[in-house]
Design a protein around this motif. Sequence first.
Motif, PDB file in Angstrom:
ATOM      1  N   LEU B 248      -8.744   6.702  -3.751  1.00 34.75           N
ATOM      2  CA  LEU B 248      -8.431   5.270  -3.880  1.00 34.75           C
ATOM      3  C   LEU B 248      -7.090   4.927  -3.234  1.00 34.75           C
ATOM      4  O   LEU B 248      -6.978   3.946  -2.490  1.00 34.75           O
ATOM      5  CB  LEU B 248      -8.409   4.862  -5.364  1.00 34.75           C
ATOM      6  CG  LEU B 248      -9.787   4.753  -6.044  1.00 34.75           C
ATOM      7  CD1 LEU B 248      -9.634   4.626  -7.562  1.00 34.75           C
ATOM      8  CD2 LEU B 248     -10.573   3.561  -5.497  1.00 34.75           C
ATOM      9  N   THR B 249      -6.076   5.744  -3.495  1.00 33.63           N
ATOM     10  CA  THR B 249      -4.755   5.403  -2.958  1.00 33.63           C
ATOM     11  C   THR B 249      -4.707   5.599  -1.439  1.00 33.63           C
ATOM     12  O   THR B 249      -4.217   4.742  -0.716  1.00 33.63           O
ATOM     13  CB  THR B 249      -3.638   6.248  -3.609  1.00 33.63           C
ATOM     14  OG1 THR B 249      -3.993   7.629  -3.529  1.00 33.63           O
ATOM     15  CG2 THR B 249      -3.445   5.882  -5.071  1.00 33.63           C
ATOM     16  N   ARG B 250      -5.236   6.725  -0.954  1.00 32.06           N
ATOM     17  CA  ARG B 250      -5.096   6.997   0.483  1.00 32.06           C
ATOM     18  C   ARG B 250      -5.885   5.991   1.314  1.00 32.06           C
ATOM     19  O   ARG B 250      -5.422   5.534   2.357  1.00 32.06           O
ATOM     20  CB  ARG B 250      -5.517   8.430   0.811  1.00 32.06           C
ATOM     21  CG  ARG B 250      -4.548   9.436   0.227  1.00 32.06           C
ATOM     22  CD  ARG B 250      -4.478  10.736   1.001  1.00 32.06           C
ATOM     23  NE  ARG B 250      -3.453  11.600   0.434  1.00 32.06           N
ATOM     24  CZ  ARG B 250      -2.161  11.529   0.769  1.00 32.06           C
ATOM     25  NH1 ARG B 250      -1.763  10.669   1.684  1.00 32.06           N
ATOM     26  NH2 ARG B 250      -1.289  12.317   0.193  1.00 32.06           N
ATOM     27  N   LYS B 251      -7.108   5.652   0.860  1.00 35.89           N
ATOM     28  CA  LYS B 251      -7.899   4.699   1.655  1.00 35.89           C
ATOM     29  C   LYS B 251      -7.273   3.308   1.597  1.00 35.89           C
ATOM     30  O   LYS B 251      -7.306   2.564   2.580  1.00 35.89           O
ATOM     31  CB  LYS B 251      -9.349   4.661   1.176  1.00 35.89           C
ATOM     32  CG  LYS B 251     -10.085   5.971   1.457  1.00 35.89           C
ATOM     33  CD  LYS B 251     -11.546   5.780   1.787  1.00 35.89           C
ATOM     34  CE  LYS B 251     -11.805   5.601   3.265  1.00 35.89           C
ATOM     35  NZ  LYS B 251     -13.176   5.947   3.667  1.00 35.89           N
ATOM     36  N   THR B 252      -6.699   2.961   0.463  1.00 36.73           N
ATOM     37  CA  THR B 252      -6.061   1.643   0.338  1.00 36.73           C
ATOM     38  C   THR B 252      -4.845   1.558   1.256  1.00 36.73           C
ATOM     39  O   THR B 252      -4.653   0.569   1.979  1.00 36.73           O
ATOM     40  CB  THR B 252      -5.649   1.402  -1.123  1.00 36.73           C
ATOM     41  OG1 THR B 252      -6.817   1.468  -1.938  1.00 36.73           O
ATOM     42  CG2 THR B 252      -4.989   0.038  -1.296  1.00 36.73           C
ATOM     43  N   LEU B 253      -4.033   2.618   1.261  1.00 38.98           N
ATOM     44  CA  LEU B 253      -2.841   2.595   2.118  1.00 38.98           C
ATOM     45  C   LEU B 253      -3.229   2.613   3.594  1.00 38.98           C
ATOM     46  O   LEU B 253      -2.579   1.975   4.424  1.00 38.98           O
ATOM     47  CB  LEU B 253      -1.929   3.770   1.761  1.00 38.98           C
ATOM     48  CG  LEU B 253      -1.238   3.582   0.406  1.00 38.98           C
ATOM     49  CD1 LEU B 253      -0.689   4.900  -0.127  1.00 38.98           C
ATOM     50  CD2 LEU B 253      -0.111   2.550   0.515  1.00 38.98           C
ATOM     51  N   ARG B 254      -4.317   3.320   3.906  1.00 35.07           N
ATOM     52  CA  ARG B 254      -4.785   3.330   5.293  1.00 35.07           C
ATOM     53  C   ARG B 254      -5.221   1.916   5.699  1.00 35.07           C
ATOM     54  O   ARG B 254      -4.925   1.444   6.801  1.00 35.07           O
ATOM     55  CB  ARG B 254      -5.951   4.311   5.459  1.00 35.07           C
ATOM     56  CG  ARG B 254      -6.302   4.543   6.921  1.00 35.07           C
ATOM     57  CD  ARG B 254      -7.555   5.381   7.060  1.00 35.07           C
ATOM     58  NE  ARG B 254      -7.438   6.657   6.360  1.00 35.07           N
ATOM     59  CZ  ARG B 254      -8.475   7.390   5.992  1.00 35.07           C
ATOM     60  NH1 ARG B 254      -9.709   6.995   6.260  1.00 35.07           N
ATOM     61  NH2 ARG B 254      -8.298   8.524   5.362  1.00 35.07           N
ATOM     62  N   ALA B 255      -5.932   1.240   4.780  1.00 36.99           N
ATOM     63  CA  ALA B 255      -6.380  -0.132   5.064  1.00 36.99           C
ATOM     64  C   ALA B 255      -5.177  -1.040   5.289  1.00 36.99           C
ATOM     65  O   ALA B 255      -5.167  -1.865   6.211  1.00 36.99           O
ATOM     66  CB  ALA B 255      -7.225  -0.657   3.909  1.00 36.99           C
ATOM     67  N   ALA B 256      -4.144  -0.869   4.455  1.00 35.64           N
ATOM     68  CA  ALA B 256      -2.948  -1.709   4.591  1.00 35.64           C
ATOM     69  C   ALA B 256      -2.297  -1.475   5.948  1.00 35.64           C
ATOM     70  O   ALA B 256      -1.880  -2.423   6.629  1.00 35.64           O
ATOM     71  CB  ALA B 256      -1.973  -1.398   3.457  1.00 35.64           C
ATOM     72  N   GLU B 257      -2.248  -0.201   6.375  1.00 33.72           N
ATOM     73  CA  GLU B 257      -1.650   0.114   7.680  1.00 33.72           C
ATOM     74  C   GLU B 257      -2.463  -0.497   8.807  1.00 33.72           C
ATOM     75  O   GLU B 257      -1.923  -1.123   9.713  1.00 33.72           O
ATOM     76  CB  GLU B 257      -1.575   1.627   7.859  1.00 33.72           C
ATOM     77  CG  GLU B 257      -0.271   2.198   7.312  1.00 33.72           C
ATOM     78  CD  GLU B 257      -0.197   3.713   7.458  1.00 33.72           C
ATOM     79  OE1 GLU B 257       0.676   4.294   6.816  1.00 33.72           O
ATOM     80  OE2 GLU B 257      -1.023   4.295   8.204  1.00 33.72           O
TER      81      GLU B 257
END
Lengths: 171, 338
Positions: B248-257
């Motif tokens: 959840l955290t890694r995909k969310t941060l990737r989306a934000a980037e």
Amino acid sequence: MISWQTQTGSPEETRCLGELFGGLAEAGLVVLLSGDLGAGKTCFAQGVARGLGVPSGSPVTSPSYSLMHIHQGRVPFYHFDLYRLSRVDDLTDLGYDEFAEGDGLTLVEWADRMTDGLAASITVCIDPLAGQQRRFRFEARDNRGRALLEQLDVRWTASQGPSRTKSRENL
Amino acid sequence: MLVLCIESSCDETAAAVVRDGRELLSNVVASQVDVHARYGGVVPELASRKHVEAISVVVNSALEAASVSLARIEGIGVTRGPGLVGALLVGLSTAKALAWGLGVPLAAVHHMEGHILAPLLEAPLEFPFLALAVSGGHSHLYRVDGIGRYRTLGQTLDDAAGEAYDKVAKLLGLGYPGGALIDRLAAQGNPEAVAFPRPMLHKKNLDFSFSGIKTAVLQHLGTYQQPLEDQQIADIAASFQAAMVEVLTRKTLRAAEQEGLARIVVAGGVACNSGLRAQFGALAAEHGAKVYFPSPALCGDNAAMLGVPANYYLENGRHATNLVNALSSWTLDMAGAD
């Protein structure tokens, strides 16, 4: 009882079986699906949706929390999930009777949770075997279900080639 | 503007009074024990009938708690979808009747826009931002450019995150609510005890898949010959939570980037999870992002969260007519289009 069973070796093969099944399904068909957590019920349902022509942009996800999802395909796909329900009254409140045997294909996950039993043409039980292998046991409860299983047997056999182990009873 | 909000899309019957889309005057949810006591008897779970029985008590409680009389309400906000049609219609019919009877405008709100805008009730937050909505029925990533301007970036392809938590809790023989119990046990376990899979983590798209983690837990449990000891259960809970939180955290941060967004909202029932909050806190700093969580009362299903979009639609003349219908399937991208 008319029954037919087969095995799949991966989630994608389960979807292929579901897709063949969905391709044969017509409006008004009610299918009851059972199997424990992780058996592959939603995976089979994803294949059924593919066979019904539900666009891939509308993912078929587990309805355990929302209780039912509606997808538009060649005919509407009414995808129920009784995981959180235990009483027939709950199902009535969902409007189940209006959907089942209506203008679409009704597929009910966790159907075995309703002890009273629901009217259906076909029941499907999924048993986990070793690893990713799953055994699918189909039973027809009426002539329409029987005709569909006969076609499914022919198409599945054709798609699998002669090497697959599979059993037929009373067909 | 003083807005009465009504929510009945799934299990909860809820009402709230919100002023100007910012100030929360009351927030009443039917599963609160005091409300149950007021209409007596056992509430039939999950039934549309339950909403019918609860709705007037909940609306009256919300007005009372806000110390506002019905006559002072200037607009009504209501969840139009997605959800169960029978359940949605209870809230929608009540809202229409109140709006018509009071002669005030009505705003039809998407359930998920309520969730992802909930932080605006508690703190200023500028658009655009990225939103992760995680609950029993949803696991979606959205780009939010303003109220009524949303784009779905990714979503679960099978089980929702909250559903995976509850089903794994059941496999572990824990009670209800499963998500909270796993979260608590996880704090006492070793997150590296079992290497559960991280599905979709290395796929380029922003979709999720949690069914495989659930099945991996099931298969892992099959390897034990003896009944599990408490520490083993805690270790499995911690390892499961580690897998969920990492995805959840890694995909969310990737989306934000990918979207060039530095503000992230994490909303929905799973946003209460302490492991998820801690990990977002740790990783967001590394990525130069700021993460906003609604307080726990605004994470689960509630009506107050509708106040932000409802107030905006009402003030901007985007009123729903008395003919507005419930939508069981409704992508957030289409919300605010009416």
